[in-house]
Write a protein that holds these residues in place. Structure first.
Motif, PDB file in Angstrom:
ATOM      1  N   ASN A 218       0.820  -1.214   0.000  1.00 54.00           N
ATOM      2  CA  ASN A 218       0.000   0.000   0.000  1.00 54.00           C
ATOM      3  C   ASN A 218       0.854   1.264   0.000  1.00 54.00           C
ATOM      4  O   ASN A 218       0.480   2.289  -0.587  1.00 54.00           O
ATOM      5  N   LYS A 219       1.997   1.192   0.657  1.00 52.01           N
ATOM      6  CA  LYS A 219       2.917   2.338   0.636  1.00 52.01           C
ATOM      7  C   LYS A 219       3.353   2.618  -0.806  1.00 52.01           C
ATOM      8  O   LYS A 219       3.380   3.790  -1.243  1.00 52.01           O
ATOM      9  N   GLY A 220       3.672   1.563  -1.546  1.00 50.83           N
ATOM     10  CA  GLY A 220       4.049   1.747  -2.951  1.00 50.83           C
ATOM     11  C   GLY A 220       2.910   2.346  -3.762  1.00 50.83           C
ATOM     12  O   GLY A 220       3.128   3.245  -4.608  1.00 50.83           O
ATOM     13  N   ILE A 221       1.690   1.892  -3.524  1.00 49.02           N
ATOM     14  CA  ILE A 221       0.531   2.444  -4.239  1.00 49.02           C
ATOM     15  C   ILE A 221       0.396   3.942  -3.945  1.00 49.02           C
ATOM     16  O   ILE A 221       0.158   4.757  -4.862  1.00 49.02           O
ATOM     17  N   ARG A 222       0.534   4.299  -2.673  1.00 50.00           N
ATOM     18  CA  ARG A 222       0.402   5.707  -2.293  1.00 50.00           C
ATOM     19  C   ARG A 222       1.523   6.548  -2.907  1.00 50.00           C
ATOM     20  O   ARG A 222       1.293   7.704  -3.323  1.00 50.00           O
ATOM     21  N   GLN A 223       2.702   5.992  -3.016  1.00 48.18           N
ATOM     22  CA  GLN A 223       3.795   6.713  -3.668  1.00 48.18           C
ATOM     23  C   GLN A 223       3.500   6.906  -5.152  1.00 48.18           C
ATOM     24  O   GLN A 223       3.844   7.938  -5.744  1.00 48.18           O
ATOM     25  N   GLY A 224       2.850   5.921  -5.746  1.00 50.36           N
ATOM     26  CA  GLY A 224       2.446   6.071  -7.142  1.00 50.36           C
ATOM     27  C   GLY A 224       1.410   7.170  -7.309  1.00 50.36           C
ATOM     28  O   GLY A 224       1.454   7.947  -8.279  1.00 50.36           O
ATOM     29  N   ILE A 225       0.467   7.259  -6.365  1.00 47.58           N
ATOM     30  CA  ILE A 225      -0.560   8.310  -6.419  1.00 47.58           C
ATOM     31  C   ILE A 225       0.085   9.695  -6.281  1.00 47.58           C
ATOM     32  O   ILE A 225      -0.375  10.673  -6.886  1.00 47.58           O
ATOM     33  N   LEU A 226       1.167   9.738  -5.509  1.00 49.34           N
ATOM     34  CA  LEU A 226       1.887  11.011  -5.326  1.00 49.34           C
ATOM     35  C   LEU A 226       2.899  11.250  -6.443  1.00 49.34           C
ATOM     36  O   LEU A 226       3.712  12.179  -6.348  1.00 49.34           O
ATOM     37  N   THR A 227       2.852  10.435  -7.483  1.00 47.40           N
ATOM     38  CA  THR A 227       3.759  10.541  -8.638  1.00 47.40           C
ATOM     39  C   THR A 227       5.218  10.466  -8.183  1.00 47.40           C
ATOM     40  O   THR A 227       6.055  11.333  -8.471  1.00 47.40           O
ATOM     41  N   GLN A 228       5.495   9.396  -7.460  1.00 50.62           N
ATOM     42  CA  GLN A 228       6.867   9.123  -7.018  1.00 50.62           C
ATOM     43  C   GLN A 228       7.242   7.721  -7.517  1.00 50.62           C
ATOM     44  O   GLN A 228       7.426   6.790  -6.722  1.00 50.62           O
TER      45      GLN A 228
END
Length: 632
Positions: free
Chosen positions: A370-380
């Motif tokens: 989920n941390k990776g998903i959230r980083q993707g949402i933040l365009t990271q």
């Protein structure tokens, strides 16, 4: 002379036997008199015992089931009597032994007499044998009578001894029985009083629990805010009672009322509540708040649970803390607080990454994903890939299926992110690693990312104009998952068949493309899945187009007609677009076959059916039909 001696000897034996029997007879008469007197005393004792038994029976009726204690006492007496009986039997054995010795002595005397008789003449042998037999019979009779008399005397003596013992000890036995009865009566009275008190307390508590539940239920029709845990501060219910009330309300989906029970447990009403109960109450409360869509209060409850028990060593409590951290991150994500969610996941990972409990490891793996998903949402994307790689490296060798699901999802998501970074070769490599590691897994949740990796691998090869490699990737997916029962996986199989046919068409493998489309149609024509129906409609349309390219207009028209017949009444707009195109293409083919009248009817039918459609794609098709109709 010898005959005279024989007769004298015989008379002597008879006189000896008679004299031996006489004292035995006298003794027998004497014993008979004694036996009669003993029997009379036994009758009196039996009557007394009968009265005692009647008296005991009355006591037994008064005390009910407690008479079992007296029976045990009587059993002990019987055991003592049995011991006395054993002693008598031992005495009898001694008497039998003495009688046996007397019998042996008499037998020796008879043997001596037999020796004397053997010296008589041969002519008197018959009489000698006869007399010897008579003598033996008389001797045995004497022995038998003596043994019988001795046994009778022993039995009489034992009965007399037992009767005298019972007579002498009857008062003591009765006194002991009365004492035992009194002790049992007191014990039973104490137990009954305790049972009565316990039942009274239990009924009072049950009544109070019912009153509390009724008060909570009645509050549903009132203002729920007016009823809080403070409304129950003075009840006599304990923590376990409130735990029961809370779980019952929770199971009945009465979450607002259940929260009140959890607040009672977590408040300061009780002097002492164990940590596990507190942690459970907070977990239940947070779940209730989630069900009631109160995310801010839910996060606050998670924080309370985490703060209280972050350093607790109890495994069960540690699991609850890990779940609270994970769920807090999920709730923050739902509130679009991605930065806060990432921080929460990082705290969970740092705290429990090396924790061996499988349930906690699942929370850690989910938190990393989920941390990776959230980083993707933040365009990271770069940070996102690093997070997926950390998850893969840490858990790739895990035996926990739930954890392995997160590893497979991380691999697939990593490939997607690499594609977004325009790294197609790295993307393909990641998909291949996923396929190699999880290709044979029986876990359906793992099979889905594997199938998606196979499909995406084909798509990337296609984007790189590597049609042959793309076809191989699609064939691998079709072969591996063609018989799957997983609906999501079968959708990917259908997409792979469709894309394979398209790629074969681009390689001018028209006949192979038609076969691939027919395989898709045959395999999934009966499916009710709308996504699958779109694939079938596309396959039919593509098959018809390919037949047109092969200058097979009649076969082409037939394929389009099958499409229209099967999907003409479909409510799926994407499918209706294919139906409209099929009608347009039929008209074009009819013109090519020099059938203008048929083409006019086809165009008119298309315009009539879809003239009022608001679908932009269908509107364009209708305009094309009108233009061709005008040209005719």
């Amino acid at each position: 002379m010898r005959l005279f001696l024989l007769l004298v000897s015989l008379c002597f034996i008879l006189l000896q036997t008679s004299s031996a029997n006489e004292p035995l007879q006298n003794t027998g008469q004497k014993h008979t008199q004694q036996l009669s007197a003993i029997q009379t005393k036994m009758a009196v004792l039996d009557e007394q015992l009968k009265q005692q038994k009647d008296h005991a029976k009355g006591i037994k009726q008064q005390l009910g089931g407690d008479f079992k204690k007296l029976e045990e006492t009587q059993t002990n007496l019987k055991i003592q009597l049995a011991n006395i009986s054993n002693q008598i039997i031992q005495q009898e054995k001694v008497l039998n032994f003495q009688l046996a010795k007397q019998e042996q002595s008499q037998n020796k005397e008879l043997n001596v007499f037999d020796g004397r008789i053997s010296d008589l003449s041969y002519e008197l042998n018959f009489y000698s044998i006869l007399i010897t037999i008579i003598a033996l019979i008389l001797g045995f009779s004497t022995s038998f009578i003596a043994i019988y008399k001795a046994k009778s005397e022993a039995n009489i003596a034992s009965k007399k001894h037992m009767s005298e013992w019972l007579k002498n000890n009857s008062d003591e036995l009765i006194a002991q029985a009365q004492v035992t009865f009194q002790e049992i009566n007191q014990e039973l009275k104490g137990k009954f009083d305790k049972f009565e008190r316990d039942e009274s307390e239990r009924m009072q508590k049950f009544s109070e629990i019912r009153q509390v539940k009724a008060k909570l239920i009645d509050s549903l029709s009132l203002d729920i805010q007016s009823l809080t845990y403070k409304s129950f501060e003075h009840t006599r219910l304990n923590v376990d009672d409130w735990l029961e009330i809370g779980t019952e309300l929770f199971s009945n989906n009465q979450f607002s009322l259940s929260i009140i029970a959890w607040d009672v447990i977590t408040s300061n009403i009780f002097e002492e509540v164990d940590d596990l109960t507190l942690a459970s109450a907070l977990s239940y409360k947070s779940t209730c708040l989630d069900k009631l869509a109160q995310p801010e209060a839910e996060i606050k409850t998670y924080d309370e649970l985490i703060t209280r028990f972050i350093d607790n060593d109890n495994d069960t409590i540690q699991r609850r803390v890990a779940f609270a951290m994970f769920n807090k991150g999920v709730t923050q994500g739902q509130l679009n607080q991605s930065v806060d969610a990432i921080k929460t996941y990082e705290v969970l990972i740092a705290q429990f990454k090396e924790f061996e409990n499988e349930a906690v490891q699942e929370s850690v793996a989910k938190a990393m994903f989920n941390k990776g998903i959230r980083q993707g949402i933040l365009t990271q994307p770069k940070e996102e890939i690093k997070t997926y790689e950390a998850l893969i490296t840490h858990f790739i060798e895990s035996d926990n299926e739930a954890v392995l699901e997160q590893v497979a999802n991380a691999m697939f998501s990593k490939g997607i992110t690499q594609g977004q970074l325009d790294q197609p070769k790295d993307e393909i490599k990641t998909y291949e690693e996923l396929i190699a590691h999880f290709g044979e897994s029986d876990n359906e949740a793992v099979q889905e990312p594997v199938a998606e990796a196979m499909f995406n691998k084909g798509v990337v090869h296609g984007e790189l104009n590597q049609s042959k490699e793309a076809i191989k990737a699609y064939e691998t997916l079709i072969t591996h998952f063609g018989a799957s029962d997983n609906e999501a996986v079968l959708e990917l199989v259908a997409k792979a068949m469709l894309n394979k046919g398209v790629r074969q068409g681009k390689l001018n493998q028209s006949k192979d493309a038609i076969k691939t489309h027919e395989m898709l149609i045959t395999r999934f024509i009966a499916s009710d899945n709308e996504t699958m129906q779109e694939r079938i409609a596309n396959a039919m349309l593509n098959k018809g187009v390919t037949q047109g390219q092969l200058e097979l207009p009649k076969e082409e028209i037939k394929t389009y007609e099958e499409l229209i017949a099967h999907f003409g009444e479909s409510g799926n707009e994407a499918v209706q677009e294919r139906v409209a195109k099929a009608m347009l293409y039929i008209g074009i083919s009819q013109v090519q076959l020099n059938l203008p009248d048929d083409a006019i009817k086809t165009y008119e039918g298309l315009i009539s059916r879809y003239g009022d459609s608001h679908n932009p794609e269908i509107t364009v098709i209708v305009l094309q039909a009108k233009k061709r109709l005008d040209e005719l």
